[in-house]
Design a protein around this motif. Structure first.
Motif, PDB file in Angstrom:
ATOM      1  N   GLY A  91      -5.833  79.597  23.122  1.00  0.00           N
ATOM      2  CA  GLY A  91      -6.682  79.688  21.949  1.00  0.00           C
ATOM      3  C   GLY A  91      -7.771  80.728  22.133  1.00  0.00           C
ATOM      4  O   GLY A  91      -8.129  81.090  23.254  1.00  0.00           O
TER       5      GLY A  91
ATOM      6  N   GLY B 247      -8.707  73.120  22.360  1.00  0.00           N
ATOM      7  CA  GLY B 247      -9.000  74.392  22.990  1.00  0.00           C
ATOM      8  C   GLY B 247     -10.444  74.596  23.371  1.00  0.00           C
ATOM      9  O   GLY B 247     -10.761  75.525  24.119  1.00  0.00           O
TER      10      GLY B 247
ATOM     11  N   SER C  63      -8.144  75.647  26.730  1.00  0.00           N
ATOM     12  CA  SER C  63      -7.712  76.740  25.863  1.00  0.00           C
ATOM     13  C   SER C  63      -6.490  77.476  26.380  1.00  0.00           C
ATOM     14  O   SER C  63      -6.025  78.431  25.742  1.00  0.00           O
ATOM     15  CB  SER C  63      -8.861  77.748  25.678  1.00  0.00           C
ATOM     16  OG  SER C  63      -9.180  78.357  26.911  1.00  0.00           O
TER      17      SER C  63
ATOM     18  N   SER D 263      -9.030  83.950  25.497  1.00  0.00           N
ATOM     19  CA  SER D 263     -10.441  83.541  25.517  1.00  0.00           C
ATOM     20  C   SER D 263     -11.189  84.374  26.538  1.00  0.00           C
ATOM     21  O   SER D 263     -10.634  84.801  27.556  1.00  0.00           O
ATOM     22  CB  SER D 263     -10.571  82.058  25.875  1.00  0.00           C
ATOM     23  OG  SER D 263     -10.046  81.238  24.855  1.00  0.00           O
TER      24      SER D 263
ATOM     25  N   SER E 215      -4.398  75.876  19.430  1.00  0.00           N
ATOM     26  CA  SER E 215      -5.348  76.528  18.534  1.00  0.00           C
ATOM     27  C   SER E 215      -4.733  77.789  17.919  1.00  0.00           C
ATOM     28  O   SER E 215      -3.650  77.733  17.364  1.00  0.00           O
ATOM     29  CB  SER E 215      -6.651  76.820  19.288  1.00  0.00           C
ATOM     30  OG  SER E 215      -7.696  77.118  18.410  1.00  0.00           O
TER      31      SER E 215
ATOM     32  N   GLU F 258     -15.327  75.123  29.317  1.00  0.00           N
ATOM     33  CA  GLU F 258     -14.026  75.691  28.957  1.00  0.00           C
ATOM     34  C   GLU F 258     -13.657  76.811  29.919  1.00  0.00           C
ATOM     35  O   GLU F 258     -12.510  76.916  30.370  1.00  0.00           O
ATOM     36  CB  GLU F 258     -14.076  76.201  27.521  1.00  0.00           C
ATOM     37  CG  GLU F 258     -12.742  76.711  26.982  1.00  0.00           C
ATOM     38  CD  GLU F 258     -12.444  78.137  27.375  1.00  0.00           C
ATOM     39  OE1 GLU F 258     -11.271  78.458  27.616  1.00  0.00           O
ATOM     40  OE2 GLU F 258     -13.402  78.937  27.456  1.00  0.00           O
TER      41      GLU F 258
END
Length: 304
Positions: A22, A204, A208, A228, A51, A252
């Motif tokens: 994502g 995500g 992610s 990302s 995502s 994340e």
């Protein structure tokens, strides 16, 4: 024994499972990566997406013509209809002045300002999200067919989180539009989606890159596409909302570093856009192409 694909140069390579991560607007880079892998003679046997990775993957698996998917994505994201959605929801203007009131990125600041406002407690206590889900609904309706995931030309899995059970889920059947909408709905910002007795939203924000779930399919070669970006240093973090959002961002990034290890290869397109900037989709797709071209020789070399 896993079947192999013979490339035009005679090299034999295993089929690839793609784990598409994502990253909002950066997700169109996946379509550039897929294009180059196809050109290089690789067979994609499954796609696992989260995502925006689920959206890009879904566009491809039902058509298998990645160039057509790229054109549809660019045409829609730059269309008057999509721009109108953003203007209605976020006060976005097409002036191109990012710092001016009502400029392209102003909606992100407006969301943060809204979170800081005294209406926050009423909103979060009476509604499932801060913003309506109409924009995501329109995206999936325009870009995806009304079809069941199980009928995709290439096996496809959508990753989300079920708020009711507290578990991550892999969706392999059911309406693809609803599954992708669920996987793309940022928790608290967009409304969660009721799906087969579950209440799903985007996982995500902390997971992610769906490599560990993709690994559960025992792929011959697992290639993760990471769009990302890592956390950037800040000069200040003043409010409670700033702190919460910053911790989510850091968490994340740290978790993504851990799950990279589950992939045989990681392709990381250099996409320098913010996750909400859809104005440079052509450049983002090109970044995906460039990253894939750089990675392909390494993939081939491992299996020679």
């Amino acid at each position: 024994m896993t079947s192999t694909t013979q490339r035009p140069d005679g090299a034999k390579v295993p089929p690839i499972t793609l784990a598409l991560g994502g990253g909002g607007a950066r997700g169109v880079a996946h379509l550039g990566v897929i294009e180059e892998l196809e050109k290089a003679g690789f067979t994609i046997e499954r796609i696992v997406g989260v995502s925006s990775g689920s959206l890009a993957g879904a566009m491809y698996v039902f058509d298998s013509d990645v160039v057509t998917a790229q054109k549809r994505a660019i045409d829609f994201l730059l269309s008057e209809g999509f721009q109108r959605h953003q203007k209605i929801l976020f006060g976005v203007s097409s002036s191109g002045d990012d710092d001016a009131p009502g400029g392209y990125f102003s909606w992100y600041g407006r969301v943060k300002d809204y979170l800081r406002g005294n209406r926050l407690f009423h909103r979060i206590s009476t509604r499932p999200s801060l913003l309506p889900g109409i924009i995501i609904q329109d995206v999936v309706d325009q870009l995806l067919p009304e079809a069941d995931i199980a009928d995709a030309k290439i096996p496809f899995s959508v990753v989300a989180v079920d708020l009711l059970s507290g578990h991550s889920v892999i969706v392999e059947k059911g309406p693809v539009r609803e599954a992708v909408r669920a996987s793309s709905s940022l928790p608290g910002i967009w409304p969660p989606v009721e799906f087969d007795g579950m209440l799903l939203c985007d996982i995500g924000v902390f997971y992610s890159l769906p490599t560990t779930l993709a690994r559960s399919y025992s792929p011959a070669c697992l290639v993760a596409v990471e769009v990302s970006s890592d956390s950037k240093p800040l000069t200040r973090c003043e409010t409670a909302i700033d702190v919460l959002m910053r911790v989510d961002d850091i968490g994340e990034t740290l978790f993504r570093k851990h799950v990279r290890e589950a992939a045989d290869f990681v392709i990381s397109p250099r996409v320098g856009v913010e996750w909400f900037d859809f104005s440079q989709s052509t450049e983002v797709i090109n970044a995906g192409r460039e990253a894939a071209r750089a990675a392909i020789p390494r993939i081939i070399a491992k299996y020679e």
